[in-house]
Design an enzyme around this catalytic site. Sequence first.
Site, mmCIF file in Angstrom:
data_model
loop_
_atom_site.group_PDB
_atom_site.id
_atom_site.type_symbol
_atom_site.label_atom_id
_atom_site.label_comp_id
_atom_site.label_asym_id
_atom_site.label_seq_id
_atom_site.Cartn_x
_atom_site.Cartn_y
_atom_site.Cartn_z
ATOM 1 C CD GLU A 35 -3.288 -0.347 0.657
ATOM 2 O OE1 GLU A 35 -3.375 0.892 0.543
ATOM 3 O OE2 GLU A 35 -4.166 -1.138 0.285
ATOM 4 C CG ASP B 77 3.073 -16.479 13.983
ATOM 5 O OD1 ASP B 77 2.414 -16.242 12.943
ATOM 6 O OD2 ASP B 77 2.929 -17.511 14.646
ATOM 7 C CG HIS C 256 -6.499 5.970 -0.252
ATOM 8 N ND1 HIS C 256 -5.828 4.790 -0.300
ATOM 9 C CD2 HIS C 256 -6.819 6.163 1.037
ATOM 10 C CE1 HIS C 256 -5.752 4.270 0.907
ATOM 11 N NE2 HIS C 256 -6.353 5.082 1.749
#
Lengths: 328, 328, 328, 328
Positions: C18, C224, C315
């Site tokens: 992103e 993890d 965006h």
Amino acid sequence: MRGEHAQGEFYVPLATSEGTLVASYNRGMKVLHESGGVKCAVVGDNMQRAPVFIFEDAAQARRFADWIVVNTDQIKAVSEASDPFIRLKHIDYYLASKFAYLRFNYTTGDAAGQNMVGKATFAACNWILQNCDEVEIRRYFLDGNIATDKKASMMNIMRTRGKRVTAEAVIKRDVLLEIMHADTESLYYHSKVASIGTMLAGANNNGCHSANAITAVFMATGQDVANVSESSAALLYGELLENKDLYMSITLPSLIVATCGGGTGLPTQRECLEALDCYGVGKVNKFAEIVAGTVLAGEISLAAAISSLDWVSSHEQMGRNDPVKGKV
Amino acid sequence: MRGEHAQGEFYVPLATSEGTLVASYNRGMKVLHESGGVKCAVVGDNMQRAPVFIFEDAAQARRFADWIVVNTDQIKAVSEASDPFIRLKHIDYYLASKFAYLRFNYTTGDAAGQNMVGKATFAACNWILQNCDEVEIRRYFLDGNIATDKKASMMNIMRTRGKRVTAEAVIKRDVLLEIMHADTESLYYHSKVASIGTMLAGANNNGCHSANAITAVFMATGQDVANVSESSAALLYGELLENKDLYMSITLPSLIVATCGGGTGLPTQRECLEALDCYGVGKVNKFAEIVAGTVLAGEISLAAAISSLDWVSSHEQMGRNDPVKGKV
Amino acid sequence: MRGEHAQGEFYVPLATSEGTLVASYNRGMKVLHESGGVKCAVVGDNMQRAPVFIFEDAAQARRFADWIVVNTDQIKAVSEASDPFIRLKHIDYYLASKFAYLRFNYTTGDAAGQNMVGKATFAACNWILQNCDEVEIRRYFLDGNIATDKKASMMNIMRTRGKRVTAEAVIKRDVLLEIMHADTESLYYHSKVASIGTMLAGANNNGCHSANAITAVFMATGQDVANVSESSAALLYGELLENKDLYMSITLPSLIVATCGGGTGLPTQRECLEALDCYGVGKVNKFAEIVAGTVLAGEISLAAAISSLDWVSSHEQMGRNDPVKGKV
Amino acid sequence: MRGEHAQGEFYVPLATSEGTLVASYNRGMKVLHESGGVKCAVVGDNMQRAPVFIFEDAAQARRFADWIVVNTDQIKAVSEASDPFIRLKHIDYYLASKFAYLRFNYTTGDAAGQNMVGKATFAACNWILQNCDEVEIRRYFLDGNIATDKKASMMNIMRTRGKRVTAEAVIKRDVLLEIMHADTESLYYHSKVASIGTMLAGANNNGCHSANAITAVFMATGQDVANVSESSAALLYGELLENKDLYMSITLPSLIVATCGGGTGLPTQRECLEALDCYGVGKVNKFAEIVAGTVLAGEISLAAAISSLDWVSSHEQMGRNDPVKGKV
């Protein structure tokens, strides 16, 4: 009842204006009775007050919590000096932002104890304010909303508030069929489907209606009825045995009950407690077991009614009529 | 009160054995009164019954839900035929495993309506069972625990149960100081710290003690007190204004109230409702607003007491003595 | 950063596809930097494994829990013998039905430690099975779903899982205006409105998007990533100061991080940890502080963007184009 | 797999550094395969953006919500004009205090769609701001924390976010015994005990470890891994059949997946999707089913391992060694 404290038969006083409710509990009790009774055990006992202390930053809040751990014995002495019946068991703390939320866990004898623990914690806080030289306390409130008194909360479900009490029974299949016209397989299946519903709904109770029994007994016996908020939390669990009899248990993790103090001394309420031999000192665990057993009776009765589809029609027969609105 | 339905001054009946409680609410009401009163609005109204239908697999459960959507008008007609006062607003569905949980949302006039919606949904389910040829219904229960009646749940907080009602007021700084010996800054700060505590505790209420007002009014006016379980959920919100007056609101997302039916017709209870001009048809929203306003009064009073540290000492002065245990 | 362990400037590695995300964190870090930096503190450290023991009834489950309390020292010795880096801090227990859920709380040095605590608890359970003569253990499972590993839970928020870490900063009003074109009053107001939204939604996070930072850092540094499930829980808190600067803190109650073991030793991941001087023994608290500081940067950046309404348009400018679907 | 969209055999790509994980999923898949496969169905599809509008008081917030209902068609037209692939399904609203939180529910084709719905809702909000003459909007934010993006929430569990998908299978008793050395009765019993643990822990998942499969598949296929936060929520349900075979289902209520847009177009990730024939338009439901089936395989495998007590020892055999810390 085959509890650790409550043994034998009891006529449980229910204060309610719902006719169907008493009939429903009667049926459930009959099922339990014919199945060999209900086992009960109080498995936890904690009453809390939870002040919050505020610091310059998170590191100081942690240092304060460490200081509390080191000084627990002295805090215990100070808080217990406030009342002869109170015992401080342990202090949990929860840190967030620059706040240290302390949760004092007490036993309070046979009183519900909210006021006792308020006084004791107030004394403890005063001592802390005067003696904590580890960090500068910027501010404090006697309550920071983690007690959590008169509220449904995960805190109460996990860490117990009031009595944590479990009622268990093995329901005989033929008894349930005869009295409730429902089989144990259906009851069991409903409990499983309803538990998924509970997760979907984000509810604090995967049983049917613990609040009904608890409210009716609380009103009859002079309990603080506002505590229904947390007392009605419940964890229901069932196992269908090889012979199709059904093990059912219900755990009430935060049942707030008293056999002395508060409204328990009012005439009618005291009479109701005395009818159960549950008035006064040394009786509160017995009373907690009776409440839990009553709740289990109601679970079986309503779940069986749902399973056998006669739920609404039984309301029809025994319900009330109202001049303004007709049947409600 | 400056509600949409409740306007003017009201003497709110509180049935309680806690002396401090009435005094506390009185103080809070005085603060509201001197600050210009409390605005109230009922912003939602839903009563539910939530059956669950069981299928061979998840795909069939979804096809069933689609069929329900298509057939909503007919289901509406069937369920509304069961009672002249009931209206079916919409049916929500929730799918998990091979189950379709339906949640029927009704309005029920001035009755609480749990029994009305039971009957209506029973009729609807019968119609569904007879008419659904889209998929094979393996099994169904009239209740699958997502209603969620007499339980605290996220479902009720989000999707409303009973009345969703908000009370709002702007507390004047000098009024609070004079009556409660607390400043608005402290009250506001406490509400913020307590909200973090609420998140830590996983509670359904970031206020102080809505359950106290709700229980006391419910007992006085013949409401079903077991509904305190869900009615006590609350969302408190505050804003400190430029002039240091304090905007406070409380939203009760699942307040179950009635002005007819159930225990409201009992003599004393009816009298209490009549004293508020809240008995009978067309009064339930007014009554809901009064309850919400009372809750807000109690929030301000207790939060101010916590802020000004006189909490326990006020219990000392007005509390009761008990012969067995001493002060409780 | 002005942490207890992490001090100075750090280039935080973010693995993400992103484009807007990195730009957003950059802006937030710039705001923090220009405002004087971010304070961090690790305030809790617990790694858990939680077996469940099953008994004939609830009373026996309670007796078992009491026996565990009495025998904690021996259990501690047995479990710690399984690994040189592990320490057993305390064992919590939770009783429901006829079950005793134990929750073993360990520290595990600089490893995340899920496997270490599995081994240690397995050893402890074997010792318990062999030595508990107090009650008959009917059955046991090494995991009863209260650990709660790789799940969002109130348990983790309350009782800590992994590191509990807080990042705090005072955002200067003029810095925020200059870099983000948003004022502190709007940011603060948004945090309050969003907190009520969080209660309505029943979310485990009243901040904006902690998961974005945590995931990107976890992927870059060999953590993890499945632990994002619980690590993304967050408690955001703000205070608008008299001078309109804004105190903001975020507490991550269950951040699972490691600086050795697992994927941290893989070449690229190790390199990323080394770039922060966070690879190996004695570095995990420093690393936890860096993660928390990064999360706070992202909170300020996104909240400011929401407040200043340029969210979507940013965006637009930096987003990616996709040949199949166009802008996503 | 015997899904509605995914049919046949699939080699599922898992990106993980945990050796035991892949082995565990392999075993679970083998059990499913030998038992006749796994049925899957997508039962819900919603992507959201949730702005909040602020008013003078609660009554105006309600009037605004009513106005939104009346003007939904126009809002739908405006928002859908922002992108050719987006459809507005419905707008939920949630009222608290003087705020109206709107939750726009869209479908977004085969993209995850967070950015698409941001643009569409931004357009809708602009239209609302320009056209709402019913009440004065004091303020608004494009996000009020009820979306709830990248957060675990009851909102997502109830109202779906992304795909709501269920995987179901009937596990044959002899297959489970042969492959996993565990019997179905134990697996079933564990699921029941673990569900009570889940309620105690306040977790959003009563299964074992959905996050492991979801994270590994997300990383392999270019999904936004931060969405593990909400995607890992799960509802597990089991039924032990008369012949001791075991029906198990898992419902993922908020699985965020895409087969185009975002990271799905990156070379390796696209290759992984293509290996499943899941890249591009018209594939997202198939992909969602494969993820759900993989999750169910992992549930069976881990629960069986817990039931047969070889959990830790299997980690011993296949785990990694780390030069700094030894076995982790």
